[in-house]
Motif scaffolding. Sequence first.
Motif, PDB file in Angstrom:
ATOM      1  N   ILE A  12       0.936  -1.106   0.017  1.00  0.00           N
ATOM      2  CA  ILE A  12       0.222   0.027   0.094  1.00  0.00           C
ATOM      3  C   ILE A  12       0.908   1.186  -0.069  1.00  0.00           C
TER       4      ILE A  12
ATOM      5  N   TYR B  21       2.195   1.567  -3.348  1.00  0.00           N
ATOM      6  CA  TYR B  21       1.019   2.160  -4.237  1.00  0.00           C
ATOM      7  C   TYR B  21       1.243   3.588  -4.444  1.00  0.00           C
TER       8      TYR B  21
ATOM      9  N   TYR C 268     -11.345   6.401  -2.710  1.00  0.00           N
ATOM     10  CA  TYR C 268     -11.414   5.834  -4.083  1.00  0.00           C
ATOM     11  C   TYR C 268     -10.220   6.652  -4.748  1.00  0.00           C
TER      12      TYR C 268
ATOM     13  N   SER D  36      -7.968  11.148  -6.590  1.00  0.00           N
ATOM     14  CA  SER D  36      -8.784  10.439  -5.513  1.00  0.00           C
ATOM     15  C   SER D  36      -9.996  11.438  -5.208  1.00  0.00           C
TER      16      SER D  36
ATOM     17  N   SER E 180      -4.948   0.953 -12.138  1.00  0.00           N
ATOM     18  CA  SER E 180      -4.555   1.398 -10.773  1.00  0.00           C
ATOM     19  C   SER E 180      -5.763   1.918 -10.006  1.00  0.00           C
ATOM     20  N   TRP E 181      -6.738   1.493 -10.256  1.00  0.00           N
ATOM     21  CA  TRP E 181      -8.037   1.560  -9.562  1.00  0.00           C
ATOM     22  C   TRP E 181      -8.080   0.857  -8.157  1.00  0.00           C
ATOM     23  N   ARG E 182      -8.343   1.648  -6.935  1.00  0.00           N
ATOM     24  CA  ARG E 182      -8.125   1.115  -5.995  1.00  0.00           C
ATOM     25  C   ARG E 182      -9.296   1.645  -4.925  1.00  0.00           C
TER      26      ARG E 182
ATOM     27  N   PHE F 285     -10.103   2.351  -0.679  1.00  0.00           N
ATOM     28  CA  PHE F 285      -9.486   1.913   0.687  1.00  0.00           C
ATOM     29  C   PHE F 285     -10.653   2.498   1.574  1.00  0.00           C
TER      30      PHE F 285
ATOM     31  N   ASP G 131      -6.913  -1.925   1.810  1.00  0.00           N
ATOM     32  CA  ASP G 131      -7.269  -2.168   0.429  1.00  0.00           C
ATOM     33  C   ASP G 131      -8.343  -3.069   0.540  1.00  0.00           C
TER      34      ASP G 131
ATOM     35  N   THR H 207     -10.336  -3.294  -2.452  1.00  0.00           N
ATOM     36  CA  THR H 207     -10.748  -3.301  -3.950  1.00  0.00           C
ATOM     37  C   THR H 207     -11.156  -4.579  -3.883  1.00  0.00           C
TER      38      THR H 207
ATOM     39  N   THR I 156     -15.510  -3.539  -8.663  1.00  0.00           N
ATOM     40  CA  THR I 156     -15.014  -2.594  -9.722  1.00  0.00           C
ATOM     41  C   THR I 156     -15.671  -2.759 -11.244  1.00  0.00           C
TER      42      THR I 156
END
Length: 833
Positions: free
Chosen positions: A316, A319, A354, A368, A393-395, A397, A449, A451, A456
């Motif tokens: 994380i 990232y 996000y 973000s 790269s979409w995450r 949290f 994380d 995700t 998604t």
Amino acid sequence: MAEDKLQQYQPLIEELKQELGTPGFDQFFAQKTVQLSKSDQFLLKMEMSRLSQPVARFIDLRGQVAGEVKPYIYEGKQHFMDDLAIAVFEQEIVKHGKYTLAVYEAVMHTDNNFRVMQKRAQQKDEEDDAPVVVSNHGAKLIKFASYESRIEERMNYAIKITVEVSRKNIISASTSDISLSGAKIKVHPKAVFEKGQLLTIRLVGLEQDFELGLKSGIQYEVVAVEPVSREYQHVRLKRTFVENNPGFDEFLNSFIHGNKRRYKINLDNTMDAVVCKGYEQYYLPRVSSLFVFLNKVNDKLTLPSMVLTNENNAYIHYYFEDERKKSCLYSIFNQKRLAHLNSLPSAVKEAILYTFTHSDGGKIYYYSAFDYELTKEPELASLFFGFGAKKDSWRAFKVQIMPSYHEDAYIPLSLPSSAGKSLEKLNKRPTPRVQGFIQDVQNLMLLTDITDPRRTEIYKKNAFAQSQVNLLKHFGHGKANTPPYLEVVALEYVNLRAHKRYLYKTGAVFYVDTTTVIEGHTRDLSVMGLQIEVINPIDVKKGDLVNIDLPELQTITKKHNLKGLRYKVMAVSKSKTIINLKVHKVTENKHPAIEFFTQLIEKNKSKLQACEESPKVPGLSTALRNMITKSVCQFPLYLHKESAHFNVGAVGRGLYPTKLHKVLESFNQNNQEHIEISPVFPSNFIEDELSDALRKRTRQDKPLKYTLFLRFDPDKKTLSEAVKSQILKDEDSLDSLFLFIKKALRKEILFVFQLHVSKTGRPDTDYLANELKYVSHYALHKAKDLEEALWDVTGVCDLIDITDEVLPTLDIEANLVTGMAEKKRLWFESHTL
């Protein structure tokens, strides 16, 4: 006699205390005591005087009350109290004008204090003439950081004593253990004692053999009363030292030290600490949430200052690093956002973040949005979700922020200072250098994380016009030329590498490709890896495959070919001159490097120096670890191995219990040591499916992830009736749970959790070494039992509540979601622990 009178006048004392500190108290006192004798009036006046004395006692209600405890500062002194205690404290301060013993006692006797609640429950059981039935069914409840240090050693020593409650009330009893300044005694359960009551003890058993010089006995104050059985109760006492008898003190001290091997030292406190610390040391290295520390300067939360990483959460941190290896956390968690999060009412501030990135010209830019921001701008939400979710790269949290203070960085050993001279050195507080790093810390933030590929895909379905893409600048973050420095601290714990590394320098030739050849040397080696240093920076990154020649080592072996050894790049230093490599195997055939280094290390172990990693700031990792331990807000679970299967053997509970803790404990009020957990999981999930999956894992593998859906019916009487659950693997479709979810939203309360499961390695007994050594010194078998119990822990789990992120993605009527959320809010408001 005095204590007997005070007990007799307890209702009157409570009435007088209500007016104590008010201007008309003297007149009120005279009216209420006019019928009493002068001696009794004097006695009550002295009690009121005692309660009016200023005190400097530190109030720490963490783990002692049902409410959520938070810091509270009064006259420069920091206390830890919940809202009810704070209200009582402020009310009493106004009444008395200062912090007195009456204020302290009022705070310690609030209605939601566990001791008060327990005492009431015991009194009710006695009135009903029914014994308390405690079920041992369930997992052991581990209360993080609940252990305490002792000032002195206590010796298990049973002797006959007499307890003089008054001149006419003398009770025969015996000691259970004794120390210089306290004792625990066994008394008949019908004898009544109150906390703070003064007693006179005669050590009859010792006086038969020794001349103690105690004509009037020894005065003790009652600290606590602990019912044990129908045969006896324990009363914990502390000495008042009114006798001022140095001769007796010296005798008792010498007697304990001279006989502690014969009569055994009381080890309960230390053993509890070993168990608690043992579970803590398993949990923190396995947590998948990144720990971020936030400073407070000039009454404002500033930018993130430090992160604590482990094997499960370091990704994380990576990232959020841009192409310069600079963290962008400072721009995502800016002053405006931190101020908003900190204004949320709950002790643990929660939100969903996000993020995605966009690369342009070799530079990485971060975008973000928080859930609360997208709710305010629905016209941009579809654009953000629809565009961002299509990025690799979409995450998503989960963000949790809670108080954290540098005072919590010091957790002393649970050993008495009298146990050895070396303990004083081991019990030192953080060094000035470490204190400089942590002194401004005000909050701890957890980034988890959450995700999920299924969600998604749902986000991707948000429609947007291509002409709107430029509006995403609203969520973009710029780059500072000199971004704030973020201290990255690796969690220190026992070296759990599969293969030990050894310091060894020998020539190496580094082949990046067919044309790039660089000479260097090894810094350390193991059976499975190398660390190599080169003179000039090298253009490689994590994941690259390279070839290595070891010409100097080739001269000592003809059996093994040490040219063109295939390795994978695992890490590269900022200077790009130090590279960590791991053997790359493409077939089941043995790798030449593995065979060679296995033999080399085996034959030269006595000559090779083991590689020990030294921290950048010694003691900082331990300090941050302690601060986290004092502020745990997650739901840790521990899997124990029994025969061929696993089960949940323990549940962790931190300073900030989760909603699931509160649900479970609402059905578990008579048992403070165990908690029923099995209904939370579908039948046979732990014993069969998870056991099979975990057996195939190693400690180095990434955590297994599952999604747990849990229905809670608050109208049911037992936990097994109230809770129903279903679990999905990553590849499972949500369609099968549609009816399950809809029923929960219509009639019950729905929770959704992300379950992280990690295989453990061996326990970090180095972390427990001093306490284990102390226990083994007096009871070797107990130390072995403790260590064996820790070896039974096979897996560590975290249950992360992701309900708020999941519900908006479900194809369910909005009114059902809103109605269920309101039902949940009302239940938790009416059910505090």
